[in-house]
Design an enzyme around this catalytic site. Structure first.
Site, PDB file in Angstrom:
ATOM      1  N   PRO A   1      37.571  26.448  35.375  1.00 54.18           N
ATOM      2  CA  PRO A   1      36.778  27.397  36.157  1.00 54.18           C
ATOM      3  C   PRO A   1      37.456  27.868  37.438  1.00 54.18           C
ATOM      4  CG  PRO A   1      35.359  25.661  35.317  1.00 54.18           C
ATOM      5  CD  PRO A   1      36.769  25.278  34.968  1.00 54.18           C
TER       6      PRO A   1
ATOM      7  N   TRP B   1      37.163  29.693  29.492  1.00 47.92           N
ATOM      8  CA  TRP B   1      37.818  30.747  28.711  1.00 47.92           C
ATOM      9  C   TRP B   1      38.448  30.193  27.430  1.00 47.92           C
ATOM     10  CZ3 TRP B   1      35.749  34.843  30.183  1.00 47.92           C
ATOM     11  CH2 TRP B   1      35.610  35.197  31.532  1.00 47.92           C
TER      12      TRP B   1
ATOM     13  N   GLN C   1      40.198  59.945  30.809  1.00 47.43           N
ATOM     14  CA  GLN C   1      40.207  61.180  31.590  1.00 47.43           C
ATOM     15  C   GLN C   1      40.156  62.405  30.678  1.00 47.43           C
ATOM     16  OE1 GLN C   1      40.052  61.293  34.911  1.00 47.43           O
ATOM     17  NE2 GLN C   1      40.028  63.534  34.943  1.00 47.43           N
TER      18      GLN C   1
ATOM     19  N   GLY D   1      33.319  63.479  30.398  1.00 47.86           N
ATOM     20  CA  GLY D   1      32.074  62.737  30.503  1.00 47.86           C
ATOM     21  C   GLY D   1      31.758  61.884  29.296  1.00 47.86           C
TER      22      GLY D   1
ATOM     23  N   GLU E   1      46.917  34.678  28.754  1.00 46.89           N
ATOM     24  CA  GLU E   1      48.284  34.207  28.441  1.00 46.89           C
ATOM     25  C   GLU E   1      49.187  34.309  29.664  1.00 46.89           C
ATOM     26  OE1 GLU E   1      49.919  32.794  24.539  1.00 46.89           O
ATOM     27  OE2 GLU E   1      47.979  33.555  25.153  1.00 46.89           O
ATOM     28  N   GLY E   2      48.597  34.174  30.839  1.00 46.15           N
ATOM     29  CA  GLY E   2      49.337  34.283  32.099  1.00 46.15           C
ATOM     30  C   GLY E   2      49.195  35.670  32.673  1.00 46.15           C
TER      31      GLY E   2
END
Length: 382
Positions: free
Chosen positions: A131, A159, A340, A344, A367-368
């Site tokens: 954590p 995780w 972009q 919308g 993975e880092g």
């Protein structure tokens, strides 16, 4: 538009790449929106992947796997992640960490734990992060203390893929307290039904919703002494080598996501009008699409070169870090441009580009984190 073509892929990986594409088109892509919406664990797709020989098949043939190599796993990763990142991660996590047990474990561990995974009777996972600690592998606080003929684990892991669903996990824990902080960690096989093991799903995530991560609580969790993998105090070094392979495959995660973003943007701008012209006719739009392709093709070339370098143990840490950072960031850039160009409509979660945008924020971290990859790139080029 053919982005993930075979021209850059070694010939021995062509067949599994084609199998992965066909599987992704049939099982992953058509179900992506539903699983993103519900956040359910895709058991049926996982089972289909096992039956197709595309899950947990990096394990040795003698143990029931297909002994797929790094380049073959990268080829699968590209195709799966192009279809959907959440489902893809579930499929690839089914054997996550098993490579450590295969390389450093003994014959008894191979038979008891690896064979059921290779034969698709069980699934596993790897528990490293906590954590309060992620990329600092020498800063983890979960402990493993020897008590007679058992190891006793206390602490938390976070995780962790398959923390709830898995049958057993490879767990990284602090087993020593020497001045050399890198030699204080060991790897253990921990069945998820071991006394003192509790796990719960992490609450809702913004992306990768079909992949379940968990929070593990070890409270005097006891495992037999023979569940130590390899030698005590070598866990950090096992992980460092394991992550070199993993980071190349995670680069493939980024490539698949980038390809999905480009496909969606390309189709959208060629099928929509504005100011009495097709959107694709505007030079600014053409430049955006060109930039996406430049970034994608550059990242893919680097990633496949890195796969060869890492497979041959040629400055593996450097090349793995390059590939992971570049490909995952290419995915972010392509997804942002794709959003972009969609205007919308990009914010509607029913649209694939919105899911890709959410998902691509995740591989830059796992993975880092990419800041750590930059540290590795610099330090290993000295």
């Amino acid at each position: 538009m053919e982005l993930l073509d075979e021209s850059i892929v070694p010939e021995h990986a062509h067949e599994v790449k084609q199998d992965a594409r066909e599987f992704a088109d049939e099982h992953i892509a058509p179900n992506a929106e539903e699983y993103f919406r519900t956040g359910e664990y895709p058991w049926e797709i996982l089972e289909a992947g096992q039956e197709a020989g595309l899950v947990a098949q990096d394990i040795n043939e003698e143990l029931g796997g297909c002994d797929l190599d790094l380049e073959q796993m990268l080829a699968i990763g590209e195709e799966f992640y192009r279809a959907d990142a959440g489902i893809a991660l579930t499929l690839q996590l089914a054997s996550f960490g098993a490579e450590i047990v295969e390389k450093y474990g003994n014959e008894d561990q191979h038979e008891e734990y690896l064979r059921p995974v290779a034969e698709c009777e069980q699934i596993t996972g790897l528990a490293v992060s906590e954590p309060q600690t992620g990329s600092d592998l020498a800063g983890m606080q979960t402990t493993a203390e020897k008590d007679g003929d058992e190891w006793v684990l206390n602490g938390e892991k976070y995780w962790v893929g398959n923390a709830v669903e898995g049958d057993w996990l490879t767990v990284y824990a602090k087993s020593g307290d020497s001045d050399d902080r890198y030699s204080n960690y060991s790897m253990f096989i921990v069945p998820t039904d071991a006394p003192g093991y509790e796990a719960e799903h992490i609450p809702e995530k913004m992306g990768f919703r079909a992949s379940k991560q968990g929070h593990i609580f070890f409270e005097d969790c006891r495992i037999p002494e023979e569940n130590l993998i390899g030698n005590e105090g070598t866990g950090f070094y096992m992980l460092a080598e394991f992550f070199n392979h993993g980071r190349v495959v995670v680069g493939g995660h980024g490539l698949g996501l980038a390809a999905a973003a480009i496909e969606e943007a390309w189709e959208f701008v060629h099928d929509r009008d504005a100011f009495n012209r097709e959107i694709s006719e505007f030079q600014a739009v053409q430049h955006d699409l060109s930039d996406m392709l430049i970034e994608f093709e550059s990242a893919r070339a680097l990633n496949w070169r890195a796969a060869e370098k890492v497979a041959n143990q040629n400055n593996a840490g450097y090349w793995a870090a390059l590939a992971k950072a570049n490909s995952t960031e290419a995915a972010v850039d392509c997804a942002e441009t794709g959003m972009q160009l969609h205007g919308g409509r990009s914010v509607l979660t029913e649209n694939r580009i919105a899911r890709v945008y959410r998902d691509c924020r995740v591989p830059v971290i796992y993975e880092g984190a990419n800041a750590v990859q930059r540290n590795l790139i610099y330090s290993q080029r000295q």
